[in-house]
Design an enzyme around this catalytic site. Structure first.
Site, PDB file in Angstrom:
ATOM      1  N   LYS A   1       0.858  -1.203   0.000  1.00 25.31           N
ATOM      2  CA  LYS A   1       0.000   0.000   0.000  1.00 25.31           C
ATOM      3  C   LYS A   1       0.882   1.236   0.000  1.00 25.31           C
ATOM      4  O   LYS A   1       1.842   1.324   0.773  1.00 25.31           O
ATOM      5  CB  LYS A   1      -0.932   0.006   1.212  1.00 25.31           C
ATOM      6  CG  LYS A   1      -1.982   1.112   1.144  1.00 25.31           C
ATOM      7  CD  LYS A   1      -3.126   0.862   2.109  1.00 25.31           C
ATOM      8  CE  LYS A   1      -2.837   1.390   3.489  1.00 25.31           C
ATOM      9  NZ  LYS A   1      -3.914   1.071   4.443  1.00 25.31           N
TER      10      LYS A   1
ATOM     11  N   LYS B   1       1.048   5.492   0.152  1.00 26.67           N
ATOM     12  CA  LYS B   1       0.328   6.701   0.562  1.00 26.67           C
ATOM     13  C   LYS B   1       0.350   7.728  -0.566  1.00 26.67           C
ATOM     14  O   LYS B   1       1.375   7.902  -1.246  1.00 26.67           O
ATOM     15  CB  LYS B   1       0.994   7.309   1.801  1.00 26.67           C
ATOM     16  CG  LYS B   1       0.970   6.380   3.011  1.00 26.67           C
ATOM     17  CD  LYS B   1      -0.426   6.264   3.597  1.00 26.67           C
ATOM     18  CE  LYS B   1      -0.423   5.383   4.831  1.00 26.67           C
ATOM     19  NZ  LYS B   1      -1.737   5.324   5.478  1.00 26.67           N
TER      20      LYS B   1
ATOM     21  N   ASN C   1      -5.662   9.108   3.154  1.00 31.79           N
ATOM     22  CA  ASN C   1      -5.870   9.627   4.514  1.00 31.79           C
ATOM     23  C   ASN C   1      -6.697  10.919   4.538  1.00 31.79           C
ATOM     24  O   ASN C   1      -6.407  11.847   5.297  1.00 31.79           O
ATOM     25  CB  ASN C   1      -4.535   9.796   5.248  1.00 31.79           C
ATOM     26  CG  ASN C   1      -3.902   8.449   5.579  1.00 31.79           C
ATOM     27  OD1 ASN C   1      -3.067   7.947   4.826  1.00 31.79           O
ATOM     28  ND2 ASN C   1      -4.322   7.822   6.670  1.00 31.79           N
TER      29      ASN C   1
ATOM     30  N   GLU D   1     -11.349   3.358   8.753  1.00 31.72           N
ATOM     31  CA  GLU D   1     -10.435   3.411   9.899  1.00 31.72           C
ATOM     32  C   GLU D   1     -10.752   4.553  10.846  1.00 31.72           C
ATOM     33  O   GLU D   1     -10.325   4.524  11.996  1.00 31.72           O
ATOM     34  CB  GLU D   1      -8.971   3.477   9.440  1.00 31.72           C
ATOM     35  CG  GLU D   1      -8.575   4.780   8.776  1.00 31.72           C
ATOM     36  CD  GLU D   1      -7.075   4.823   8.465  1.00 31.72           C
ATOM     37  OE1 GLU D   1      -6.656   4.162   7.509  1.00 31.72           O
ATOM     38  OE2 GLU D   1      -6.339   5.523   9.187  1.00 31.72           O
TER      39      GLU D   1
ATOM     40  N   HIS E   1      -8.352  -2.132   9.528  1.00 25.58           N
ATOM     41  CA  HIS E   1      -7.252  -1.181   9.683  1.00 25.58           C
ATOM     42  C   HIS E   1      -6.492  -1.505  10.968  1.00 25.58           C
ATOM     43  O   HIS E   1      -7.096  -1.770  12.011  1.00 25.58           O
ATOM     44  CB  HIS E   1      -7.793   0.245   9.778  1.00 25.58           C
ATOM     45  CG  HIS E   1      -6.750   1.226  10.205  1.00 25.58           C
ATOM     46  ND1 HIS E   1      -6.682   1.740  11.480  1.00 25.58           N
ATOM     47  CD2 HIS E   1      -5.712   1.745   9.527  1.00 25.58           C
ATOM     48  CE1 HIS E   1      -5.646   2.561  11.557  1.00 25.58           C
ATOM     49  NE2 HIS E   1      -5.037   2.582  10.390  1.00 25.58           N
TER      50      HIS E   1
ATOM     51  N   GLU F   1      -3.795  -5.759   6.925  1.00 21.65           N
ATOM     52  CA  GLU F   1      -2.676  -4.811   6.915  1.00 21.65           C
ATOM     53  C   GLU F   1      -1.513  -5.310   7.780  1.00 21.65           C
ATOM     54  O   GLU F   1      -1.716  -5.920   8.831  1.00 21.65           O
ATOM     55  CB  GLU F   1      -3.194  -3.456   7.451  1.00 21.65           C
ATOM     56  CG  GLU F   1      -2.160  -2.343   7.442  1.00 21.65           C
ATOM     57  CD  GLU F   1      -2.786  -0.954   7.553  1.00 21.65           C
ATOM     58  OE1 GLU F   1      -3.865  -0.822   8.175  1.00 21.65           O
ATOM     59  OE2 GLU F   1      -2.199   0.008   6.999  1.00 21.65           O
TER      60      GLU F   1
HETATM   61  C1  0YR Z   1       0.172   6.957  10.406  1.00 21.34           C
HETATM   62  N1  0YR Z   1      -3.325   3.018   7.665  1.00 21.34           N
HETATM   63  C2  0YR Z   1      -3.321   4.294   7.991  1.00 21.34           C
HETATM   64  C3  0YR Z   1      -0.841   5.863  10.388  1.00 21.34           C
HETATM   65  C4  0YR Z   1      -2.547   4.620   9.231  1.00 21.34           C
HETATM   66  C5  0YR Z   1      -1.831   5.915   9.236  1.00 21.34           C
HETATM   67  O1  0YR Z   1      -0.380   8.139  10.821  1.00 21.34           O
HETATM   68  O2  0YR Z   1      -1.577   5.939  11.554  1.00 21.34           O
HETATM   69  O3  0YR Z   1      -1.201   6.186   8.043  1.00 21.34           O
HETATM   70  O4  0YR Z   1      -3.398   4.646  10.317  1.00 21.34           O
HETATM   71  O5  0YR Z   1      -3.942   5.062   7.324  1.00 21.34           O
HETATM   72  O6  0YR Z   1      -4.059   2.561   6.677  1.00 21.34           O
HETATM   73 MG    MG Z   2      -5.416   4.126   6.048  1.00 24.41          MG
END
Ligand code: 0YR
Ligand code: MG
Length: 372
Positions: free
Chosen positions: A172, A174, A205, A255, A305, A327
């Site tokens: 995955k 970001k 996010n 999440e 999550h 995950e």
């Molecule tokens: C870092 N996972 C997430 C982590 C995670 C965040 O801030 O907490 O990236 O929770 O989106 O899928």
């Molecule tokens: Mg996430």
């Protein structure tokens, strides 16, 4: 199994890198904020929620556990998880100030500790206590290679290592730069590096607005994105539903959702394809099971999550029929008596009795914070 004591704790555990960022958070530690519940017959149950290790708010969670909830639990039978959940979650004065946020994170910690106790008393790992596991493998996807704070070289090296050396078939990445072209370029480079067979999910996010998401999805059309997680603001049902109708990339979210009611709104609106409950943000295992069943009734896959870095979700995912992917972020596993284990991209089934939440005494001594 009467409850003799309910004691809160706060741990701030360092990450495997010095710090990481996604589009909206930058962190250096994972907060493990929870409770040890001891019964009159001497059993110890552990439950916790996951935070960004912000001490002042972690102390609010700990205080909710120790001062609001503990008095409602002392002397009660720890096996009565449903009755006790309702007593805490629907307490008239507490639901007035709660129902989500701090109070619900504290509820999650307590509920998980109660299930840990129940499974320990039965002498079974939680997955077995709940009704037995599937025999097929639970696939792990690696999130820890894809932080937005990684430069392209680090991103490519980490992705290649995860796939070629560690055997992951899922990763995955970001996303969420101001200019979505930057993300498309990074993803195209990763796709080229790992090949067409690797499943690449992405996670925004909640940073972008609807037009930016739509533009991104058009630009990323040929990259075979497995899912687009939290494309939009967490609570915005209507915009997620619009995006879901306008892109072929499946939408994943959950999440940041606290309740079954919130999940129901997204499911009813056709706004989610991959349902991502988190046992540490919902009211623990009790509410997680309700959400997983809601997804099952709509034939939607559940991909939890990792707010507890998958210590508990590995049990729930091996047991519940909607989950085949989980995950993987290896930050905190070595602080537990039974760490999660992934080999060749597949989760090992836990073997010890309980919910794999028992924290090592050394970790309490080294990383414990004062409750204030
Ligand atoms: C870092 N996972 C997430 C982590 C995670 C965040 O801030 O907490 O990236 O929770 O989106 O899928
Ligand atoms: Mg996430």
């Amino acid at each position: 199994m009467k409850i003799a004591s309910v004691r809160p704790f706060i741990l701030h555990l360092p990450l495997t890198s010095d710090s990481i960022s996604d589009s909206t958070h930058s962190i250096t530690h994972w907060g493990v904020v929870g409770t040890k519940i001891v019964t009159t017959d001497g059993l110890e149950g552990y439950g916790f929620t996951g935070t960004h290790a912000h001490l002042a708010s972690d102390r609010l969670i700990a205080s909710c556990i120790g001062e609001c909830y503990a008095p409602l639990l002392l002397g009660e039978d720890a096996s009565d998880h449903q009755r006790l959940w309702t007593r805490l979650a629907r307490h008239p004065s507490l639901q007035w100030v709660g129902r989500a946020g701090i109070t619900h994170l504290a509820l999650a910690a307590i509920d998980i500790a109660l299930w840990d106790l129940k499974a320990k008393r039965a002498g079974l790992p939680l997955w077995s206590y709940l009704g037995g596991a599937r025999t097929d493998a639970l696939e792990a996807y690696n999130t820890d290679i894809g932080w937005i704070s990684f430069d392209l070289d680090t991103l490519l090296r980490g992705s290649a290592k995860a796939v070629e050396e560690d055997g992951f078939t899922r990763i995955k990445i970001k996303v969420g730069h101001d200019d979505p072209n930057v993300d498309v370029e990074r993803l195209a480079a990763v796709r080229k590096r790992v090949g067409s067979r690797i499943r690449i999910a992405i996670d925004g996010n909640g940073k972008w607005d609807l037009p930016t998401c739509q533009r991104f999805c058009a630009l990323a059309r040929d990259l075979d994105i497995y899912w687009f997680e939290e494309p939009l603001w967490y609570d915005d049902v209507a915009s997620h539903a619009t995006l879901a109708r306008n892109t072929s990339i499946p939408i994943a979210l959950g999440e940041q959702l606290y309740t079954i009611d919130a999940f129901r709104s997204f499911v009813d609106a056709g706004a989610v394809a991959y349902v991502q409950p988190d046992v540490t943000r919902l009211g623990g295992i009790t509410e997680y099971i309700q959400v997983a069943d809601l997804a099952l009734a709509h034939r939607l896959p559940v991909v939890p999550h990792a707010g507890e870095m998958s210590q508990v979700h590995v049990h729930l995912s091996y047991w519940h029929p909607t989950s085949t992917i989980l995950e993987y972020i290896p930050w905190i596993k070595d602080h537990f008596e039974e760490p999660i284990r992934v080999e060749g991209g597949i989760y090992k089934r836990p073997e010890r009795a309980g919910a794999s939440t028992t924290v090592l005494a050394e970790s309490f001594a080294r990383y414990g914070k004062s409750l204030g």
